[in-house]
Design an enzyme around this catalytic site. Structure first.
Site, PDB file in Angstrom:
ATOM      1  N   ARG A  18      -1.864  -6.638  -6.891  1.00  0.00           N
ATOM      2  CA  ARG A  18      -1.668  -6.565  -5.145  1.00  0.00           C
ATOM      3  C   ARG A  18      -2.843  -5.372  -4.584  1.00  0.00           C
ATOM      4  O   ARG A  18      -3.982  -5.731  -4.749  1.00  0.00           O
ATOM      5  CB  ARG A  18      -0.123  -5.023  -5.953  1.00  0.00           C
ATOM      6  CG  ARG A  18      -0.583  -4.179  -6.586  1.00  0.00           C
ATOM      7  CD  ARG A  18       0.507  -3.286  -6.695  1.00  0.00           C
ATOM      8  NE  ARG A  18      -0.355  -1.760  -6.983  1.00  0.00           N
ATOM      9  CZ  ARG A  18       0.856  -0.849  -6.709  1.00  0.00           C
ATOM     10  NH1 ARG A  18       1.899  -0.662  -6.428  1.00  0.00           N
ATOM     11  NH2 ARG A  18       0.300   0.516  -8.053  1.00  0.00           N
ATOM     12  N   ASN A  83     -12.015  -4.000  -9.734  1.00  0.00           N
ATOM     13  CA  ASN A  83     -11.252  -3.299  -8.971  1.00  0.00           C
ATOM     14  C   ASN A  83     -10.590  -1.942  -9.135  1.00  0.00           C
ATOM     15  O   ASN A  83      -9.966  -1.361  -8.562  1.00  0.00           O
ATOM     16  CB  ASN A  83     -10.410  -4.618  -7.673  1.00  0.00           C
ATOM     17  CG  ASN A  83      -9.269  -3.959  -6.456  1.00  0.00           C
ATOM     18  OD1 ASN A  83      -9.716  -3.403  -5.832  1.00  0.00           O
ATOM     19  ND2 ASN A  83      -8.272  -3.946  -7.216  1.00  0.00           N
ATOM     20  N   TYR A 147     -11.569  12.087  -9.476  1.00  0.00           N
ATOM     21  CA  TYR A 147     -12.083  11.073  -8.827  1.00  0.00           C
ATOM     22  C   TYR A 147     -12.572  11.457  -8.775  1.00  0.00           C
ATOM     23  O   TYR A 147     -13.913   9.988  -8.728  1.00  0.00           O
ATOM     24  CB  TYR A 147     -10.453  10.693  -7.784  1.00  0.00           C
ATOM     25  CG  TYR A 147     -10.798   9.688  -7.248  1.00  0.00           C
ATOM     26  CD1 TYR A 147     -10.196   8.384  -8.329  1.00  0.00           C
ATOM     27  CD2 TYR A 147     -11.181   9.315  -5.795  1.00  0.00           C
ATOM     28  CE1 TYR A 147     -10.387   7.362  -7.265  1.00  0.00           C
ATOM     29  CE2 TYR A 147     -11.155   7.958  -5.685  1.00  0.00           C
ATOM     30  CZ  TYR A 147     -10.877   7.312  -6.377  1.00  0.00           C
ATOM     31  OH  TYR A 147     -10.751   5.881  -5.381  1.00  0.00           O
ATOM     32  N   LYS A 151     -16.096   7.962  -9.980  1.00  0.00           N
ATOM     33  CA  LYS A 151     -16.505   7.078  -8.833  1.00  0.00           C
ATOM     34  C   LYS A 151     -17.941   7.025  -8.480  1.00  0.00           C
ATOM     35  O   LYS A 151     -18.795   6.671  -8.423  1.00  0.00           O
ATOM     36  CB  LYS A 151     -16.294   7.689  -7.405  1.00  0.00           C
ATOM     37  CG  LYS A 151     -14.727   7.198  -7.481  1.00  0.00           C
ATOM     38  CD  LYS A 151     -13.978   5.758  -7.362  1.00  0.00           C
ATOM     39  CE  LYS A 151     -12.845   4.733  -7.837  1.00  0.00           C
ATOM     40  NZ  LYS A 151     -12.895   3.293  -7.601  1.00  0.00           N
ATOM     41  N   THR A 180      -2.513   1.358   1.489  1.00  0.00           N
ATOM     42  CA  THR A 180      -1.971   0.036   0.250  1.00  0.00           C
ATOM     43  C   THR A 180      -1.029   1.279  -0.024  1.00  0.00           C
ATOM     44  O   THR A 180      -0.627   2.109   0.163  1.00  0.00           O
ATOM     45  CB  THR A 180      -3.421  -0.173  -1.053  1.00  0.00           C
ATOM     46  OG1 THR A 180      -3.842   1.415  -0.964  1.00  0.00           O
ATOM     47  CG2 THR A 180      -4.634  -0.738  -0.257  1.00  0.00           C
TER      48      THR A 180
END
Length: 229
Positions: A18, A83, A147, A151, A180
Site C-alpha cells: 500500500r 521502502n 525515527y 534514518k 499516506t
C-alpha cells in the site's frame, strides 16, 4: 531468424502492499518484473490483483532466516527498493527501550541484512539499490528521536555501501512528509486536522524513484531530496 527480446529487469520493492510502496510498484510495472514484498500474502492481495504480472514476496523482514530462504531463488536483481519502515514517534523522555529497538531493527538493521543477503544477485546485474529515507534522515526534530536516528543510520548505510560496492548504484531518497495512511496516523498523534494538500503525493515520490532508476549508466544519482511546495 527470430530475435528474442531480453527479459525485463527485476525489481524487488519492500513494503509494497500500500501507500508509497504500491505507488512505486505501479511506476515500475511497465518496465520491470516485480517482486513485491510485505509481511503477509493477504496484505499483498490487492496490489497483486491490480498488477497480475508481479510476484508476491511475503516475508517478515526481521525474520532473518525466513528472509534468507525467500531470497535463495533470486539469482539476479537489477533494482532493490527499500521502502518498508515504521514510524513510532516519541520524545527521548517518553520513548521505551522496546520502541528504540523496534524502530532501529525495522528501519536500519533489516535493511542492512536484506541488502547483504542480496548482494550476489545485485552484483550479477550491476544493480541499483534505492533507499527511501526521510527528511528526518537529514535533520532531527523534537519528538522524532528514534525515527530520526534510524534514518540517519540509513543514510550512513547507503554512503558506506556506495563506497564498498563500486559496481552498484546506491540512491538515497529524502522525501518530505507524504500523503499516506502512515501520515494520517502521525498527524492524528500530533492532534492536528489532516490536510492532504500539505503533503507530497506517493506518485510524486514514486516518480523520483523512476527518475533515479532511469538515469543513464554514466550517471550515479546518489541523493534526491523532495519537499512539499
Amino acid at each position: 531468424m527470430t530475435v528474442t527480446s531480453p527479459p525485463n529487469p527485476t525489481a524487488l520493492i519492500t513494503g509494497a502492499s500500500r501507500g508509497l510502496g504500491a505507488a512505486i510498484a505501479r511506476e515500475l510495472a511497465p518496465t520491470h518484473h516485480l517482486l513485491l514484498g510485505a509481511r503477509s500474502a493477504d496484505a499483498l492481495a490487492p496490489i497483486l490483483a491490480e498488477l497480475p504480472a508481479a510476484t508476491g514476496w511475503p516475508v517478515a523482514l526481521t525474520d532473518y532466516p525466513a528472509v534468507a530462504a525467500a531470497a535463495q531463488s533470486i539469482e539476479r536483481l537489477d533494482v532493490l527498493v527499500h521502502n518498508a519502515g515504521v514510524a513510532d514517534l516519541g520524545t527521548v523522555a517518553g520513548s521505551s527501550v522496546d520502541q528504540w529497538r523496534t524502530t532501529i531493527e525495522v528501519n536500519l538493521i533489516a535493511v542492512a541484512e536484506l541488502t547483504r543477503i542480496l548482494l550476489p544477485a545485485l552484483r550479477a546485474a550491476n544493480g541499483h539499490v534505492v533507499l527511501i529515507n526521510s527528511g528526518a534522515g537529514l535533520r532531527a526534530n523534537a519528538g522524532w528521536s528514534s525515527y530520526a536516528a534510524s534514518k540517519f543510520g540509513l543514510r550512513a548505510l547507503a554512503d558506506a555501501l556506495r563506497l564498498e560496492e563500486p559496481t552498484l548504484r546506491v540512491t538515497s531518497i529524502f522525501p518530505g512528509r507524504i500523503d499516506t495512511d502512515m501520515q494520517r496516523e502521525i498527524v492524528a498523534g500530533e492532534g492536528r486536522e489532516y490536510r492532504p494538500e500539505e503533503f507530497l503525493t506517493a506518485e510524486t515520490v514514486a516518480g523520483a524513484v523512476r527518475a533515479a532508476v532511469d538515469t543513464p549508466r554514466d550517471g550515479h544519482p546518489t541523493e534526491i531530496i523532495l519537499r512539499p511546495r
